[in-house]
Design a protein around this motif. Structure first.
Motif, short mmCIF file in Angstrom:
data_model
loop_
_atom_site.label_atom_id
_atom_site.label_comp_id
_atom_site.label_asym_id
_atom_site.label_seq_id
_atom_site.Cartn_x
_atom_site.Cartn_y
_atom_site.Cartn_z
N ILE A 89 0.83 -1.21 0.00
CA ILE A 89 0.00 0.00 0.00
C ILE A 89 0.87 1.26 0.00
O ILE A 89 0.53 2.26 -0.64
CB ILE A 89 -1.03 -0.01 1.15
CG1 ILE A 89 -2.02 1.14 0.95
CG2 ILE A 89 -0.40 0.09 2.51
CD1 ILE A 89 -3.37 0.91 1.55
N GLU A 90 2.00 1.19 0.67
CA GLU A 90 2.90 2.36 0.66
C GLU A 90 3.45 2.59 -0.75
O GLU A 90 3.52 3.73 -1.23
CB GLU A 90 4.06 2.15 1.64
CG GLU A 90 3.63 2.29 3.09
CD GLU A 90 4.74 1.92 4.08
OE1 GLU A 90 4.86 2.62 5.09
OE2 GLU A 90 5.46 0.93 3.84
N ILE A 91 3.82 1.50 -1.42
CA ILE A 91 4.32 1.61 -2.79
C ILE A 91 3.22 2.18 -3.69
O ILE A 91 3.47 3.08 -4.51
CB ILE A 91 4.81 0.24 -3.31
CG1 ILE A 91 6.06 -0.19 -2.53
CG2 ILE A 91 5.11 0.29 -4.81
CD1 ILE A 91 6.56 -1.57 -2.84
N ALA A 92 1.99 1.70 -3.50
CA ALA A 92 0.87 2.19 -4.30
C ALA A 92 0.68 3.69 -4.11
O ALA A 92 0.41 4.42 -5.07
CB ALA A 92 -0.40 1.43 -3.91
N LYS A 93 0.83 4.13 -2.88
CA LYS A 93 0.67 5.57 -2.59
C LYS A 93 1.77 6.38 -3.25
O LYS A 93 1.52 7.46 -3.81
CB LYS A 93 0.64 5.80 -1.08
CG LYS A 93 -0.68 5.37 -0.47
CD LYS A 93 -0.64 5.35 1.05
CE LYS A 93 -2.02 5.01 1.58
NZ LYS A 93 -1.99 4.77 3.04
N ILE A 94 2.98 5.87 -3.20
CA ILE A 94 4.10 6.57 -3.85
C ILE A 94 3.87 6.64 -5.36
O ILE A 94 4.04 7.69 -5.98
CB ILE A 94 5.45 5.87 -3.52
CG1 ILE A 94 5.79 6.06 -2.04
CG2 ILE A 94 6.57 6.44 -4.39
CD1 ILE A 94 6.99 5.28 -1.57
N ILE A 95 3.46 5.51 -5.96
CA ILE A 95 3.22 5.50 -7.41
C ILE A 95 2.10 6.47 -7.77
O ILE A 95 2.21 7.24 -8.73
CB ILE A 95 2.89 4.07 -7.91
CG1 ILE A 95 4.13 3.18 -7.76
CG2 ILE A 95 2.42 4.09 -9.37
CD1 ILE A 95 3.90 1.73 -8.12
N THR A 96 1.04 6.49 -6.95
CA THR A 96 -0.05 7.43 -7.23
C THR A 96 0.45 8.86 -7.16
O THR A 96 0.11 9.69 -8.00
CB THR A 96 -1.21 7.20 -6.23
OG1 THR A 96 -1.68 5.87 -6.37
CG2 THR A 96 -2.36 8.17 -6.49
N TYR A 97 1.30 9.13 -6.18
CA TYR A 97 1.83 10.50 -6.08
C TYR A 97 2.71 10.86 -7.29
O TYR A 97 2.50 11.88 -7.94
CB TYR A 97 2.63 10.68 -4.78
CG TYR A 97 3.27 12.04 -4.71
CD1 TYR A 97 2.50 13.19 -4.55
CD2 TYR A 97 4.66 12.19 -4.86
CE1 TYR A 97 3.07 14.46 -4.53
CE2 TYR A 97 5.25 13.44 -4.83
CZ TYR A 97 4.45 14.58 -4.66
OH TYR A 97 5.03 15.82 -4.65
N ILE A 98 3.65 9.97 -7.60
CA ILE A 98 4.61 10.27 -8.68
C ILE A 98 3.90 10.39 -10.04
O ILE A 98 4.16 11.31 -10.80
CB ILE A 98 5.71 9.18 -8.75
CG1 ILE A 98 6.62 9.29 -7.54
CG2 ILE A 98 6.52 9.30 -10.04
CD1 ILE A 98 7.63 8.16 -7.42
N THR A 99 2.98 9.45 -10.29
CA THR A 99 2.36 9.44 -11.62
C THR A 99 1.24 10.49 -11.75
O THR A 99 0.56 10.56 -12.76
CB THR A 99 1.80 8.04 -11.98
OG1 THR A 99 0.91 7.63 -10.94
CG2 THR A 99 2.91 7.03 -12.15
N ASN A 100 1.09 11.31 -10.71
CA ASN A 100 0.14 12.42 -10.80
C ASN A 100 0.80 13.74 -10.39
O ASN A 100 0.12 14.69 -10.03
CB ASN A 100 -1.09 12.14 -9.93
CG ASN A 100 -1.91 11.00 -10.50
OD1 ASN A 100 -2.61 11.14 -11.48
ND2 ASN A 100 -1.75 9.82 -9.90
#
Lengths: 140, 212
Positions: free
Chosen positions: A107-118
């Motif tokens: 879930i932490e990785i998912a949050k980071i990816i969501t942040y970076i890709t937006n």
């Protein structure tokens, strides 16, 4: 007096009404993005910078939306397991080593990816924990 | 009358705000030395000085204090594989490099504390990737025994091996400003952009100080 009570009531109605307009999906995206920003700051920002521009030819930028789109399903693997060797971003070749962040949860990785890709000129929407869990099964 | 008072007050505040230091302080140890000049005993304060040193740089060439003669310089301690404070430090040090690029009176001296891994060719590759050419910014490699105590004693920067640290090495991110006489004239947190702005201002003061 009466007037101001009325005004407050109206304002309250707007706030409540306004927030209920946001769908559950939007709220979820905001939750991911906000925590993602904090996680980015503590795990990624030293090298990639607060503006995602990286550092010269040492650390690649996160501003290449084509690379991030093309490799979206590999991003979780890159964060979790690190990355070594040549990569091409914005037409520049980077050769270095990104350390693995094995301690991060899905879930932490998912949050980071969501942040970076937006951020940094990217706009790809939510990438949730389930997606990351899938991604990690197919690491190259 | 009231108006006049107001103007005087504004003038006073502006004057105190625009007051600039035209001399930087001396940092580190100091010692009182008595000298006899013209038959009179005069007490002088002698400030800590960076002792002579000898390192190997990114081009595998020896670098000593002689390479910094007639220069003010900024010194720091880092290692190329460090992913905690070093990227922040060198993102900020690039501002120093860009501002004084080509100025023969200004140098930068980055010491690696990872003696095993950061051999000169790795320092060279790091410098090249950072966009650094020429020898204004020196990346140097010393021996393990000397570098930690040199950092602590000469530049007052802590650096040491720590098995508890994920990368095995611990160090502080100070940028230490050294004058032409090798005295310490300032120390700034290299990870903090605001303090580095301060350093850039102080470097101008120090360069002017020498001209007076």
């Amino acid at each position: 007096m009466k007037n101001s009570t009325f005004f407050i009531l109206i304002l309250f109605a707007f706030i409540v009404g306004g927030s209920s307009c946001q769908s559950e999906a939007e709220l979820n995206y905001i939750r991911y993005y906000t925590t993602g920003k904090q996680l980015y700051e503590s795990n990624c920002q030293n090298c990639h910078g607060n503006d995602g521009k990286g550092l010269a030819m040492l650390y690649p930028p996160l501003t290449d939306s084509i690379y991030l789109k093309k490799n979206k399903n590999q991003l979780a693997c890159i964060i979790k397991n690190g990355l070594k060797g040549r990569i091409e971003i914005n037409g520049q070749v980077y050769e270095g080593e990104m350390p693995a962040q094995a301690k991060l949860s899905d879930i932490e990785i998912a949050k980071i990816i969501t942040y970076i890709t937006n951020s940094f000129g990217n706009q790809q929407g939510l990438h949730d924990a389930q997606a990351v869990n899938q991604d990690l099964k197919y690491c190259k | 009358m009231k108006n006049l008072l107001f103007i005087a007050l504004v003038a006073l505040i502006t004057a105190s705000c625009s007051h600039k230091h035209d001399k930087l302080p001396y940092l580190g140890e100091k010692e009182l030395v008595e000298n006899i000049v013209d038959g009179k005993t005069i007490t002088d304060t002698v400030y800590q000085q960076i002792p002579p040193f000898q390192f190997i740089n990114q081009d595998s060439l020896p670098v000593s204090e002689k390479n910094f003669a007639g220069k003010i310089y900024v010194a720091d301690f880092f290692f190329t594989s460090c992913n905690t404070i070093c990227p922040k430090m060198h993102r900020n040090m690039l501002k120093v490099y860009e501002k004084y690029k080509g100025n023969p009176q200004v140098g930068i001296l980055s010491h690696t504390i990872d003696i095993k891994y950061d051999l000169p060719y790795r320092l060279k590759s790091y410098a090249t990737k950072l966009g650094i050419s020429g020898n204004q910014w020196q990346f140097v490699h010393g021996s393990k025994d000397s570098i930690y105590s040199f950092a602590a004693k000469s530049y007052l920067v802590a650096a040491y091996e720590d098995k508890a640290d994920p990368q095995g090495l611990v160090h502080q991110g100070w940028f230490v400003l050294i004058d032409k006489q090798r005295h310490i004239r300032g120390a700034y947190d290299g990870t903090d952009a605001t303090q580095v702005e301060h350093l850039l201002q102080d470097m101008d003061i120090l360069l002017n100080e020498d001209e007076k």
